[in-house]
Design a protein around this motif. Structure first.
Motif, PDB file in Angstrom:
ATOM      1  N   ALA A 253       0.858  -1.189   0.000  1.00  0.00           N
ATOM      2  CA  ALA A 253       0.000   0.000   0.000  1.00  0.00           C
ATOM      3  C   ALA A 253       0.890   1.232   0.000  1.00  0.00           C
ATOM      4  N   GLY A 254       0.695   2.099  -1.013  1.00  0.00           N
ATOM      5  CA  GLY A 254       1.498   3.308  -1.130  1.00  0.00           C
ATOM      6  C   GLY A 254       0.842   4.496  -0.463  1.00  0.00           C
ATOM      7  N   PRO A 255       1.430   5.679  -0.577  1.00  0.00           N
ATOM      8  CA  PRO A 255       0.891   6.870   0.093  1.00  0.00           C
ATOM      9  C   PRO A 255      -0.450   7.319  -0.478  1.00  0.00           C
ATOM     10  N   ASP A 256      -0.724   6.950  -1.728  1.00  0.00           N
ATOM     11  CA  ASP A 256      -1.970   7.394  -2.355  1.00  0.00           C
ATOM     12  C   ASP A 256      -2.942   6.255  -2.627  1.00  0.00           C
ATOM     13  N   ALA A 257      -2.398   5.055  -2.903  1.00  0.00           N
ATOM     14  CA  ALA A 257      -3.268   3.948  -3.287  1.00  0.00           C
ATOM     15  C   ALA A 257      -2.504   2.642  -3.151  1.00  0.00           C
ATOM     16  N   GLN A 258      -3.217   1.557  -3.354  1.00  0.00           N
ATOM     17  CA  GLN A 258      -2.608   0.236  -3.316  1.00  0.00           C
ATOM     18  C   GLN A 258      -1.716   0.043  -4.541  1.00  0.00           C
ATOM     19  N   VAL A 259      -0.488  -0.392  -4.305  1.00  0.00           N
ATOM     20  CA  VAL A 259       0.448  -0.625  -5.397  1.00  0.00           C
ATOM     21  C   VAL A 259       0.200  -1.986  -6.026  1.00  0.00           C
ATOM     22  N   ILE A 260       0.014  -2.996  -5.166  1.00  0.00           N
ATOM     23  CA  ILE A 260      -0.236  -4.341  -5.658  1.00  0.00           C
ATOM     24  C   ILE A 260      -0.874  -5.176  -4.549  1.00  0.00           C
ATOM     25  N   ALA A 261      -1.719  -6.113  -4.945  1.00  0.00           N
ATOM     26  CA  ALA A 261      -2.281  -7.109  -4.039  1.00  0.00           C
ATOM     27  C   ALA A 261      -2.338  -8.411  -4.810  1.00  0.00           C
ATOM     28  N   HIS A 262      -1.683  -9.442  -4.286  1.00  0.00           N
ATOM     29  CA  HIS A 262      -1.568 -10.697  -5.014  1.00  0.00           C
ATOM     30  C   HIS A 262      -1.722 -11.865  -4.058  1.00  0.00           C
ATOM     31  N   ASP A 263      -2.523 -12.858  -4.447  1.00  0.00           N
ATOM     32  CA  ASP A 263      -2.665 -14.099  -3.700  1.00  0.00           C
ATOM     33  C   ASP A 263      -1.896 -15.204  -4.411  1.00  0.00           C
ATOM     34  N   ALA A 264      -0.879 -15.751  -3.750  1.00  0.00           N
ATOM     35  CA  ALA A 264      -0.101 -16.855  -4.304  1.00  0.00           C
ATOM     36  C   ALA A 264      -0.581 -18.147  -3.639  1.00  0.00           C
ATOM     37  N   ARG A 265      -1.217 -19.008  -4.404  1.00  0.00           N
ATOM     38  CA  ARG A 265      -1.767 -20.259  -3.874  1.00  0.00           C
ATOM     39  C   ARG A 265      -0.739 -21.383  -4.033  1.00  0.00           C
ATOM     40  N   LEU A 266      -0.539 -22.158  -2.957  1.00  0.00           N
ATOM     41  CA  LEU A 266       0.434 -23.248  -2.992  1.00  0.00           C
ATOM     42  C   LEU A 266      -0.171 -24.460  -3.691  1.00  0.00           C
ATOM     43  N   GLU A 267       0.589 -25.031  -4.599  1.00  0.00           N
ATOM     44  CA  GLU A 267       0.144 -26.203  -5.342  1.00  0.00           C
ATOM     45  C   GLU A 267       0.546 -27.506  -4.667  1.00  0.00           C
ATOM     46  N   LYS A 268       1.432 -27.431  -3.675  1.00  0.00           N
ATOM     47  CA  LYS A 268       1.876 -28.628  -2.964  1.00  0.00           C
ATOM     48  C   LYS A 268       2.365 -28.226  -1.581  1.00  0.00           C
TER      49      LYS A 268
END
Length: 314
Positions: A253-268
């Motif tokens: 989250a940056g000073p003005d807005a969200q920079v990135i949001a990512h869900d990494a799901r585990l395959e094993k």
């Protein structure tokens, strides 16, 4: 695998001078599955086939280098020790040198009535006791290291009675994983039983690029200084006890807005792992101000662990 507990069984305290969940983590438990599979004392997955102890791990090799004392979990007499093995860990290149000395540098303490504890993977030249020496509960034995058959810095604590492995979390025997056996609160050798944590986060950080896994394990991956001209902003999380379907949620989250949001799901399932996500620098550079990262390890919709950190870009 486990032997019956006895009235003279030792009462144990933590074998390392650290704070569970903050500066150290139980990453593996004794394998209670009598077959070719593996299960910890809760029927969970924090073990591997034939594992004979409890692993109290550090978050990084940097923490090991700073020095964390290994402590006697109960009073007794030192009956065996080994020192001098290098803190190289176990790799294809070191396998031959480690063979037959899986414990690495270690100490064995006899507690009477057939009970022993063993402390493995201690740091080279750190052992501070001698054979035949009487030790008190909490006495320093050495330091957490990376000697023997290990791939991360930890002290492996084994408990035995008459040579048979005993799980200190389940000394009366392994559970019935179909739920048929209720566990009593007295089914423990611990003075204060450590809480069971089925997985968690060892570290998290913000970098200008995806860091090398070796740097993450070493504890040197986090950028010490980021500027508005950083080529990218990358959030990463380092976790243990991952199960298939788990999610590592990575947010900047940056000073003005969200920079990135990512869900990494585990395959094993993975005993240790890292995931990263980021975004390239926008035209004109990053806006100045505070940037907050949040990393969560999520299982079945519930956050097992969360780390948040803030960095200021000028």
């Amino acid at each position: 695998m486990a032997a019956p507990a006895a009235a003279q069984a030792p009462t144990l305290t933590l074998p390392a001078d650290c704070t569970l969940g903050q500066t150290c983590f139980i990453q593996q438990y004794t394998d209670t599955d009598p077959g070719p599979g593996a299960a910890d004392y809760t029927c969970g997955g924090l073990s591997y086939d034939g594992h004979k102890g409890t692993d109290f791990g550090l978050p990084s090799r940097a923490a090991m280098r700073a020095g964390v004392a290994v402590l006697a979990a109960a009073p007794g007499t030192v009956t065996a020790l080994r020192d001098g093995m290098p803190d190289t860990g176990w790799t294809d290149a070191t396998a031959a040198a480690v063979k037959g000395r899986d414990c690495g540098n270690g100490v064995v303490i006899d507690h009477g009535q057939g009970w022993q504890t063993q402390y493995c993977h201690l740091r080279r030249r750190s052992i501070s006791v001698a054979r035949g020496q009487a030790v008190t509960r909490g006495q320093r034995l050495g330091q957490v290291g990376l000697s023997g058959r290990t791939q991360f810095p930890h002290v492996h604590l084994s408990v035995r009675r008459d040579g048979a492995v005993v799980d200190p979390f389940a000394p009366v025997g392994p559970p019935a994983c179909d739920g048929a056996r209720a566990r009593s609160s007295s089914d423990t050798l611990w003075q204060t039983p450590p809480a069971y944590v089925p997985g968690g986060l060892l570290n998290a950080g913000l970098s200008a690029r995806v860091p090398d896994y070796a740097a993450i394990k070493d504890g040197t991956a986090a950028a010490t200084a980021l500027t508005r001209e950083a080529p990218a902003l990358v959030v990463w999380g380092y976790a243990f006890g991952g199960q298939r379907g788990d999610i590592l949620r990575l947010v900047i989250a940056g000073p003005d807005a969200q920079v990135i949001a990512h869900d990494a799901r585990l395959e094993k399932a993975q005993a240790q792992l890292f995931r990263a996500a980021g975004r390239k620098r926008p035209d004109g550079g990053w806006p100045p101000g505070h940037y907050r990262i949040t990393v969560e390890m999520i299982r079945d919709g519930t956050a097992l662990a969360r780390i948040t950190r803030t960095t200021t870009l000028h």
